[in-house]
Design a protein around this motif. Structure first.
Motif, mmCIF file in Angstrom:
data_model
loop_
_atom_site.group_PDB
_atom_site.id
_atom_site.type_symbol
_atom_site.label_atom_id
_atom_site.label_comp_id
_atom_site.label_asym_id
_atom_site.label_seq_id
_atom_site.Cartn_x
_atom_site.Cartn_y
_atom_site.Cartn_z
ATOM 1 N N GLU A 1 2.491 -4.199 -26.744
ATOM 2 C CA GLU A 1 2.327 -2.951 -27.479
ATOM 3 C C GLU A 1 2.673 -3.183 -28.946
ATOM 4 O O GLU A 1 3.458 -4.080 -29.277
ATOM 5 C CB GLU A 1 3.201 -1.852 -26.879
ATOM 6 N N ILE A 2 2.094 -2.372 -29.826
ATOM 7 C CA ILE A 2 2.196 -2.575 -31.271
ATOM 8 C C ILE A 2 2.890 -1.387 -31.916
ATOM 9 O O ILE A 2 2.634 -0.238 -31.559
ATOM 10 C CB ILE A 2 0.790 -2.772 -31.883
ATOM 11 N N VAL A 3 3.776 -1.666 -32.882
ATOM 12 C CA VAL A 3 4.523 -0.630 -33.592
ATOM 13 C C VAL A 3 4.306 -0.813 -35.099
ATOM 14 O O VAL A 3 4.409 -1.935 -35.608
ATOM 15 C CB VAL A 3 6.041 -0.723 -33.306
ATOM 16 N N GLN A 4 4.024 0.263 -35.817
ATOM 17 C CA GLN A 4 3.921 0.195 -37.281
ATOM 18 C C GLN A 4 5.324 0.220 -37.870
ATOM 19 O O GLN A 4 6.109 1.117 -37.592
ATOM 20 C CB GLN A 4 3.106 1.368 -37.821
ATOM 21 N N VAL A 5 5.658 -0.770 -38.742
ATOM 22 C CA VAL A 5 7.023 -0.892 -39.239
ATOM 23 C C VAL A 5 7.150 -0.686 -40.752
ATOM 24 O O VAL A 5 8.262 -0.698 -41.280
ATOM 25 C CB VAL A 5 7.658 -2.240 -38.839
ATOM 26 N N THR A 6 6.048 -0.542 -41.473
ATOM 27 C CA THR A 6 6.104 -0.171 -42.889
ATOM 28 C C THR A 6 5.142 0.975 -43.126
ATOM 29 O O THR A 6 4.265 1.260 -42.302
ATOM 30 C CB THR A 6 5.730 -1.345 -43.826
ATOM 31 N N THR A 7 5.289 1.634 -44.276
ATOM 32 C CA THR A 7 4.411 2.756 -44.595
ATOM 33 C C THR A 7 4.309 2.896 -46.107
ATOM 34 O O THR A 7 5.093 2.308 -46.854
ATOM 35 C CB THR A 7 4.951 4.068 -43.974
ATOM 36 N N GLY A 8 3.331 3.669 -46.564
ATOM 37 C CA GLY A 8 3.183 3.928 -47.996
ATOM 38 C C GLY A 8 2.414 2.832 -48.702
ATOM 39 O O GLY A 8 1.681 2.060 -48.093
ATOM 40 N N THR A 9 2.625 2.737 -50.012
ATOM 41 C CA THR A 9 1.825 1.832 -50.837
ATOM 42 C C THR A 9 2.620 0.668 -51.417
ATOM 43 O O THR A 9 2.098 -0.075 -52.230
ATOM 44 C CB THR A 9 1.196 2.608 -52.001
ATOM 45 N N LEU B 1 12.685 -0.671 -33.903
ATOM 46 C CA LEU B 1 11.946 -1.031 -32.705
ATOM 47 C C LEU B 1 12.590 -0.442 -31.452
ATOM 48 O O LEU B 1 11.886 -0.025 -30.525
ATOM 49 C CB LEU B 1 11.848 -2.555 -32.600
ATOM 50 N N ALA B 2 13.911 -0.382 -31.430
ATOM 51 C CA ALA B 2 14.591 0.237 -30.287
ATOM 52 C C ALA B 2 14.279 1.723 -30.209
ATOM 53 O O ALA B 2 13.992 2.261 -29.130
ATOM 54 C CB ALA B 2 16.102 0.013 -30.401
ATOM 55 N N ASP B 3 14.316 2.402 -31.356
ATOM 56 C CA ASP B 3 14.000 3.834 -31.369
ATOM 57 C C ASP B 3 12.546 4.078 -30.981
ATOM 58 O O ASP B 3 12.229 5.053 -30.291
ATOM 59 C CB ASP B 3 14.272 4.431 -32.751
ATOM 60 N N SER B 4 11.648 3.194 -31.436
ATOM 61 C CA SER B 4 10.239 3.357 -31.094
ATOM 62 C C SER B 4 10.014 3.215 -29.598
ATOM 63 O O SER B 4 9.218 3.943 -29.003
ATOM 64 C CB SER B 4 9.401 2.335 -31.861
ATOM 65 N N GLU B 5 10.724 2.279 -28.981
ATOM 66 C CA GLU B 5 10.591 2.095 -27.535
ATOM 67 C C GLU B 5 10.988 3.350 -26.765
ATOM 68 O O GLU B 5 10.460 3.611 -25.684
ATOM 69 C CB GLU B 5 11.448 0.909 -27.081
ATOM 70 N N HIS B 6 11.921 4.119 -27.346
ATOM 71 C CA HIS B 6 12.397 5.334 -26.680
ATOM 72 C C HIS B 6 11.734 6.597 -27.233
ATOM 73 O O HIS B 6 12.123 7.712 -26.868
ATOM 74 C CB HIS B 6 13.924 5.447 -26.822
ATOM 75 N N GLY B 7 10.753 6.426 -28.114
ATOM 76 C CA GLY B 7 10.041 7.581 -28.657
ATOM 77 C C GLY B 7 10.891 8.455 -29.553
ATOM 78 O O GLY B 7 10.675 9.667 -29.625
ATOM 79 N N LYS B 8 11.852 7.867 -30.268
ATOM 80 C CA LYS B 8 12.782 8.653 -31.089
ATOM 81 C C LYS B 8 12.852 8.114 -32.515
ATOM 82 O O LYS B 8 13.922 7.984 -33.101
ATOM 83 C CB LYS B 8 14.169 8.645 -30.460
ATOM 84 N N VAL B 9 11.695 7.802 -33.111
ATOM 85 C CA VAL B 9 11.666 7.246 -34.461
ATOM 86 C C VAL B 9 12.001 8.318 -35.493
ATOM 87 O O VAL B 9 11.467 9.434 -35.453
ATOM 88 C CB VAL B 9 10.278 6.644 -34.768
ATOM 89 N N LYS B 10 12.892 7.972 -36.427
ATOM 90 C CA LYS B 10 13.255 8.871 -37.516
ATOM 91 C C LYS B 10 12.348 8.576 -38.710
ATOM 92 O O LYS B 10 11.430 7.748 -38.625
ATOM 93 C CB LYS B 10 14.725 8.663 -37.894
ATOM 94 N N ASP B 11 12.589 9.228 -39.841
ATOM 95 C CA ASP B 11 11.816 8.931 -41.037
ATOM 96 C C ASP B 11 12.169 7.533 -41.539
ATOM 97 O O ASP B 11 13.228 6.973 -41.215
ATOM 98 C CB ASP B 11 12.084 9.975 -42.123
ATOM 99 N N SER B 12 11.272 6.944 -42.342
ATOM 100 C CA SER B 12 11.436 5.546 -42.755
ATOM 101 C C SER B 12 12.731 5.305 -43.512
ATOM 102 O O SER B 12 13.347 4.236 -43.385
ATOM 103 C CB SER B 12 10.238 5.110 -43.597
ATOM 104 N N ALA B 13 13.174 6.282 -44.298
ATOM 105 C CA ALA B 13 14.392 6.116 -45.086
ATOM 106 C C ALA B 13 15.629 5.911 -44.207
ATOM 107 O O ALA B 13 16.616 5.308 -44.648
ATOM 108 C CB ALA B 13 14.603 7.315 -45.996
ATOM 109 N N SER B 14 15.583 6.365 -42.967
ATOM 110 C CA SER B 14 16.726 6.228 -42.068
ATOM 111 C C SER B 14 16.988 4.785 -41.670
ATOM 112 O O SER B 14 18.078 4.461 -41.195
ATOM 113 C CB SER B 14 16.504 7.071 -40.804
ATOM 114 N N TYR B 15 15.997 3.917 -41.863
ATOM 115 C CA TYR B 15 16.135 2.518 -41.473
ATOM 116 C C TYR B 15 16.243 1.593 -42.690
ATOM 117 O O TYR B 15 16.252 0.373 -42.527
ATOM 118 C CB TYR B 15 14.935 2.102 -40.621
#
Length: 432
Positions: A132-140, A171-185
Motif C-alpha cells: 500500500e502507498i502513502v503520500q508523505v509530502t504536500t504542497g509546492t 506512517l503509523a498514524d496513516s496505518e490507523h487512519g488517524k493522520v493529522k495535518d502536515s505541520a503536526s509531523y
C-alpha cells in the motif's frame, strides 16, 4: 416555523450525506469499496497522508525466470530515490519514492498563478508488507527529500529552514487512519543564511547535519554543512566547478563523496570531502582518471570502498579497460569487476556492504549480479529499457540499489510504462 424548516433541511442534508457516504445505489450498498477508485488516483489529488491500495504486479522474466515485483503500475511516472541516497526507511518497512500521481493528467502542471499554483512531484512511501502507498509530502516545496539513516525521519529545505519530517509517526498514524495535518509531523531543526541557495545535498550518516552546495558564479561551487544541534552553517570548501551527486558515507560520519558535474564526461569525476571532529575539512580527488576515460555513477560500498563505472559506449573509450570498478578510497587500490558483452556495456553499479555482491545494469535495461569473490556474473532480469540501447533516450535509468537487508534489488523500469519502480531478489536461487 422557520426553525422547523431549518431542522428538516438539516436532517435532509444529513441523510443525503449518509447515503452518499454509504454509496447505496438501487438498493445495493457499495461502501466496502468506497476507495477502489483511488487505485490509480484518477483525480490527481494532493492530500497529505492519503493511502492508495496496492498496485503491485508479479511478472515472470521471460528470459531468466526470475520473479519481478512491479511496485507501481499506474499511468503516472514513479521514480525511486537516486541510488546514492537511502530509499528505505531506517526500519526497512517502507520504500520512499517520488511520483506525479498528485496531478490529474499524470504529468506535471507547467503553469502557475496566484489562484492555481504550480504542482510538483510529491514523495510517497510504499509498504514492504502489503505494498500500500502513502503520500508523505504536500504542497509546492518538498524539494529533495533526504531519508534518515538511523531514524524513521526525513529532511528537506523549505526556504532557509531545514525541516524534519517524522516519517515514523506519519506512517503509523496513516496505518490507523488517524493522520493529522502536515505541520503536526514537522519541526524546524536548523536555518541557513538567506543568501544561500542549496543545490546538491546529502544527510550525514548520524542524521544530525546536511552537506549542501551553492553556486559561486558560473564555474564555481561552495560546499557547506549545517548542523542541527548547533544550528551552525559552516563553509567547508570552494571548488572551481559545478558539483553534483552528493552522497554521505553511509558507514562513517563526516565524510561525503561528490562529483565534478558536467552532464557528461568530467576532467576528474570523483571527489571526497572529509571533516574531522575538530571541523577541519580535507577535499581530494579519488581515482585519478585518464583523459580518455569516462567515469560515472559512483556509489559507496562499505566504509572504505566505492563502486563506479568506466563507460565503454563509444569507440574512443575502448582503448582502456572499461566496466564496473571497485576502489579502496584509503589505499587507492582499484579492481575491475567486469564489463557486459552487450552494446555500450554497463551503466550504473551498486554493492553490498560486505563487498561480496554487486549489481550492474546495461543500456537496454538488463540487470546483472556480480559475485565479487568468485568473479562471475548472473543475468537476473531483462527488458527494462525496451527498444533502446542509448543512455540518452527518454526511457528510465535503472539507478538500482540493494535493500539494507541484502535481499532485494530496487530499480526504475520502462517495461510497463515510462517509469515504474520494480524489485527482484538479489538471490532468487534461495527462494526456490
Amino acid at each position: 416555523m422557520n426553525e422547523i424548516k431549518a431542522i428538516k433541511l438539516a436532517l435532509c442534508a444529513f441523510f443525503l450525506a449518509s447515503s452518499c457516504y454509504a454509496q447505496t445505489v438501487e438498493g445495493v450498498d457499495y461502501s466496502d469499496r468506497k476507495n477502489v477508485d483511488k487505485t490509480f488516483d484518477m483525480d490527481g489529488t494532493d492530500i497529505f497522508g492519503q493511502r492508495f491500495p496496492s498496485e503491485s504486479l508479479v511478472i515472470t522474466d521471460p528470459v531468466t525466470g526470475v520473479k519481478i515485483t512491479a511496485l507501481t503500475t499506474s499511468r503516472h511516472s514513479s521514480s525511486k530515490i537516486y541510488q546514492d541516497q537511502p530509499s528505505w526507511t531506517a526500519d526497512g518497512k517502507y520504500i520512499v519514492f517520488s511520483s506525479n500521481r498528485n496531478t490529474a493528467a499524470g504529468g506535471n502542471v507547467t503553469f502557475a498563478s496566484k489562484t492555481a499554483p504550480q504542482k510538483s512531484r510529491q514523495y510517497y512511501a510504499i509498504s514492504m508488507a502489503n505494498h500500500e502507498i502513502v503520500q508523505v509530502t504536500t504542497g509546492t516545496a518538498a524539494g529533495n527529500l533526504l531519508v534518515g539513516h538511523q531514524h524513521n525521519l526525513a529532511f528537506h529545505f523549505r526556504g532557509k529552514d531545514v525541516i524534519e519530517l517524522n516519517l515514523g509517526a506519519l506512517l503509523a498514524d496513516s496505518e490507523h487512519g488517524k493522520v493529522k495535518d502536515s505541520a503536526s509531523y514537522e519541526r524546524v531543526v536548523a536555518s541557513i543564511p538567506e543568501d544561500l541557495k542549496p543545490g546538491g545535498m546529502c544527510l550525514d550518516v548520524n542524521d544530525s547535519r546536511i552537506f549542501f552546495s551553492t553556486r559561486s558564479g558560473d564555474q564555481a561551487s561552495t560546499i557547506y554543512s549545517v548542523d542541527f544541534k548547533t544550528n551552525k552553517t559552516t563553509k567547508l570548501v570552494e571548488v572551481p566547478f559545478r558539483t553534483g551527486h552528493f552522497q554521505a558515507n553511509p558507514f562513517l560520519t563526516g565524510e561525503m563523496l561528490y562529483c565534478w558535474e558536467t552532464g557528461g564526461d568530467a576532467p576528474q569525476r570523483m571527489w571526497i570531502l572529509s571533516v574531522d571532529k575538530n571541523g577541519k575539512a580535507v577535499n581530494r580527488p579519488v581515482y585519478k582518471e585518464k583523459a580518455d576515460e569516462w567515469v560515472t555513477h559512483e556509489v559507496f560500498a562499505g566504509p572504505d570502498h566505492i563502486l563506479f563505472n568506466v563507460m565503454g559506449h563509444i569507440d574512443r573509450l575502448r582503448k582502456n579497460p572499461t566496466g564496473i570498478m571497485s576502489l579502496n578510497i584509503r589505499t587507492g587500490e582499484a579492481k575491475l569487476l567486469g564489463q557486459a558483452k552487450e552494446l555500450g556495456g554497463y551503466w550504473h553499479a551498486y554493492g553490498t556492504k560486505d563487498l561480496k555482491w554487486a549489481v550492474g545494469d546495461t543500456f537496454n535495461g538488463n540487470i546483472y549480479r556480480f559475485n565479487i569473490e568468485k568473479g562471475n556474473t548472473t543475468l537476473l532480469t531483462t527488458g527494462h529499457r525496451p527498444n533502446t540501447q542509448s543512455p540518452f533516450s527518454s526511457q528510465a535509468h535503472a539507478h538500482q540499489s540493494i535493500s539494507p537487508n541484502g535481499k532485494w534489488i530496487l530499480f526504475n523500469s520502462s517495461m510497463l510504462t515510462d517509469s515504474d519502480i520494480m524489485m527482484v531478489p538479489l538471490h532468487p536461487e534461495g527462494l526456490n
